[in-house]
Scaffold this motif. Structure first.
Motif, short mmCIF file in Angstrom:
data_model
loop_
_atom_site.label_atom_id
_atom_site.label_comp_id
_atom_site.label_asym_id
_atom_site.label_seq_id
_atom_site.Cartn_x
_atom_site.Cartn_y
_atom_site.Cartn_z
N THR A 184 1.23 -0.88 0.19
CA THR A 184 0.05 0.01 -0.16
C THR A 184 0.69 0.70 -0.14
OG1 THR A 184 -1.79 -1.40 1.57
CG2 THR A 184 -1.33 1.12 1.36
N VAL A 185 0.35 1.75 -1.12
CA VAL A 185 1.01 3.01 -0.99
C VAL A 185 0.69 4.36 -1.34
CG1 VAL A 185 3.25 4.57 -2.67
CG2 VAL A 185 2.81 1.50 -2.43
N ASP B 290 8.74 4.42 -1.93
CA ASP B 290 7.64 3.97 -1.30
C ASP B 290 8.84 2.90 -0.25
OD1 ASP B 290 5.51 3.07 0.24
OD2 ASP B 290 5.84 1.03 -0.13
N GLU B 291 9.32 2.40 1.01
CA GLU B 291 10.06 1.55 1.98
C GLU B 291 9.21 0.11 1.35
OE1 GLU B 291 11.00 2.11 5.81
OE2 GLU B 291 11.87 4.01 5.13
N GLN B 292 7.98 -0.32 1.44
CA GLN B 292 7.10 -1.29 1.44
C GLN B 292 7.48 -2.41 0.35
OE1 GLN B 292 2.75 -1.79 2.61
NE2 GLN B 292 3.70 -4.85 2.70
N GLN B 293 7.49 -1.07 -1.19
CA GLN B 293 7.63 -1.36 -2.43
C GLN B 293 9.49 -2.56 -2.81
OE1 GLN B 293 5.38 -2.48 -4.44
NE2 GLN B 293 6.54 -2.63 -6.40
N ALA B 294 9.55 -1.21 -2.40
CA ALA B 294 10.75 -1.59 -2.65
C ALA B 294 12.01 -2.36 -2.29
CB ALA B 294 12.09 0.08 -2.39
N VAL C 282 -2.09 -1.33 -10.08
CA VAL C 282 -1.98 -0.90 -9.32
C VAL C 282 -3.37 0.06 -9.33
CG1 VAL C 282 -1.96 2.56 -9.32
CG2 VAL C 282 -0.01 0.56 -9.94
N GLU C 283 -3.71 0.13 -8.18
CA GLU C 283 -5.49 0.19 -7.77
C GLU C 283 -5.51 1.63 -6.71
OE1 GLU C 283 -7.28 -4.14 -6.95
OE2 GLU C 283 -5.27 -3.96 -6.20
N GLY C 284 -6.82 2.92 -7.15
CA GLY C 284 -6.25 3.70 -6.70
C GLY C 284 -5.94 4.78 -7.29
N ASP C 285 -6.25 6.45 -6.67
CA ASP C 285 -5.99 6.99 -7.40
C ASP C 285 -4.76 7.36 -8.54
OD1 ASP C 285 -8.76 8.49 -6.04
OD2 ASP C 285 -7.44 9.64 -4.24
N SER C 286 -3.73 6.73 -8.21
CA SER C 286 -2.84 6.83 -8.89
C SER C 286 -3.12 5.88 -10.80
CB SER C 286 -1.47 6.07 -8.68
OG SER C 286 -1.23 7.09 -7.07
#
Length: 421
Positions: A64-65, A374-378, A204-208
């Motif tokens: 989640t970013v 984003d640390e989690q995605q990285a 990708v899901e959401g506004d992005s």
């Protein structure tokens, strides 16, 4: 006397120009002849030694970013299943761009899905590259009238090499459904890629998702001609600085993907981990990586031991000695083709997209890469990189220096073809 001297000088200059042009033409002819021979020999070798191997079957992972959900795929069949499921849930529109769209079982599954969507009243707009699909049967790429299709032309100018704005291919791979879910990455559409290539794609899901919707819309409206519908250009009130799309657009002479890589390399303190199907860095990217390595950054590159383009391999190999001597670690992925276009920096930053680190992607083609801070995605990307290392052989400078004279000669002769790759 001065006139006679002037005429002699003019004749000498003309002879010199003719000699120079003749020498250059002969050199180019020699390069192209050698290149053709290398390609033919490689094709024979692949037919003789071909063994189909499966890519590692790994489950997708999600992060989640800042309100957006990002799911990363490294196994094609899982990606294709979710893409087709998204198309089957479409209520408003389906925008799909693919550099290659094979006419095989996977290709037909996608074709059937977009036709089903059009039949229930969904707006379906498709883009595929004409050059990349020359070998695909023309009848397969015929769609019903309810499907709006843009076949990006093979040639758009009489002088494609001189006018770079008209020579770039549409190398993007994008799917957007209803503006609520979008996909982008290295996977083309085809059965080979479903199980036998190691690639990377994200959902990708959401506004992005707007980043991908806008990229498709801008390209479509610029190139659609008069017969195809104009797509709405919505703009957005949401600014998620943690997920941004960088889009190379030759028709506008805009190439931000290269700048994205250069800035991230320049910021690195601890590690730069790159995965590339075709790794032919230009002078600035090469300098950036060597400079990073010299200040103690752990710079590593995963690339194919043998890709599907032998000329790209040979040109890439002409940089191995410089990279290894400068402290960059090279990891050669064996058994299957790795085609991903990703990089992570310091466990904080990542990019996933369609652009290779070569001249065609950085300065020629239409490309799109997501930049994700984003640390989690990285962390997910670094875990994928570590898993890939288990399928690799690390090339050392000592091993590379033992290569034969013939290999060195071929590299030296074909290295100037970098401008075409």
């Amino acid at each position: 006397m001065p006139r006679v001297f002037s005429r002699k000088v003019s004749r000498l200059l003309r002879r010199g120009r003719r000699l120079a042009l003749g020498t250059a033409a002969a050199g180019l002819a020699g390069q192209l002849t050698l290149a053709a021979g290398v390609v033919a020999a490689d094709a024979l070798r692949k037919r003789r030694d071909h063994v189909e191997r499966d890519a590692p079957e790994r489950d997708p992972v999600s992060a989640t970013v800042r309100g957006a959900r990002v799911t990363t795929y490294t196994y094609g069949q899982y990606l294709y299943d979710d893409m087709i499921a998204a198309i089957d849930e479409a209520e408003d529109f389906v925008y799909l761009a693919s550099y290659i769209w094979k006419g095989d079982d996977v290709g037909r599954a996608f074709k059937d899905a977009v036709v089903r969507a059009a039949d229930r009243g969904v707006l379906v707009c498709l883009v595929f590259d004409g050059f990349a699909n020359l070998v695909v049967p023309r009848e397969f790429l015929d769609f019903p009238d309810g499907v709006h299709m843009l076949r990006f032309p093979v040639l758009r100018t009489a002088l494609p090499i001189i006018d770079i704005r008209a020579s770039g291919r549409d190398h993007r791979k994008i799917l957007v459904v209803d503006g609520r879910v979008g996909f982008v990455g290295g996977y083309n559409i085809g059965s080979l890629y479903a199980t036998s290539w190691r690639d990377t794609h994200v959902r990708v899901e959401g506004d992005s998702v707007w980043e991908l919707t806008n990229a498709f819309t801008d390209f479509w409206n610029r190139h659609k001609g008069k017969r195809r519908p104009q797509l709405p250009d919505s703009g957005t009130m949401e600014w998620n600085a943690n997920i941004r799309a960088a889009r190379n657009e030759p028709s506008r002479v805009v190439y931000p993907v290269r700048a994205l890589y250069l800035e991230a390399i320049d910021r690195a303190v601890h590690r730069i981990w790159i995965t590339q199907g075709y790794f032919i860095p230009d002078r600035e990217i090469l300098h950036g990586l060597l400079t990073a390595a010299s200040r103690g950054v752990d710079v590593r590159v995963v690339m194919p031991q043998a890709s599907n383009h032998v000329l790209a391999d040979i040109v890439a190999q002409s940089y191995y000695a410089t990279l290894l001597e400068g402290g960059v670690r090279l990891h050669l992925y064996h058994d299957v083709m790795v085609h991903a276009k990703t990089m992570t920096v310091d466990g904080q930053w990542a990019t996933i997209g369609t652009a290779n680190i070569d001249r065609l992607s950085m300065q020629g083609n239409y490309e799109i890469n997501l930049e994700i801070v984003d640390e989690q995605q990285a962390a997910h990307m670094e875990n994928i990189f570590r898993a890939d290392l288990e399928q690799c052989h690390e090339l050392t400078l000592e091993e590379w220096e033992r290569r034969g004279r013939g290999t060195r000669l071929v590299e030296r002769v074909l290295q100037p073809l970098q401008v075409m790759l």
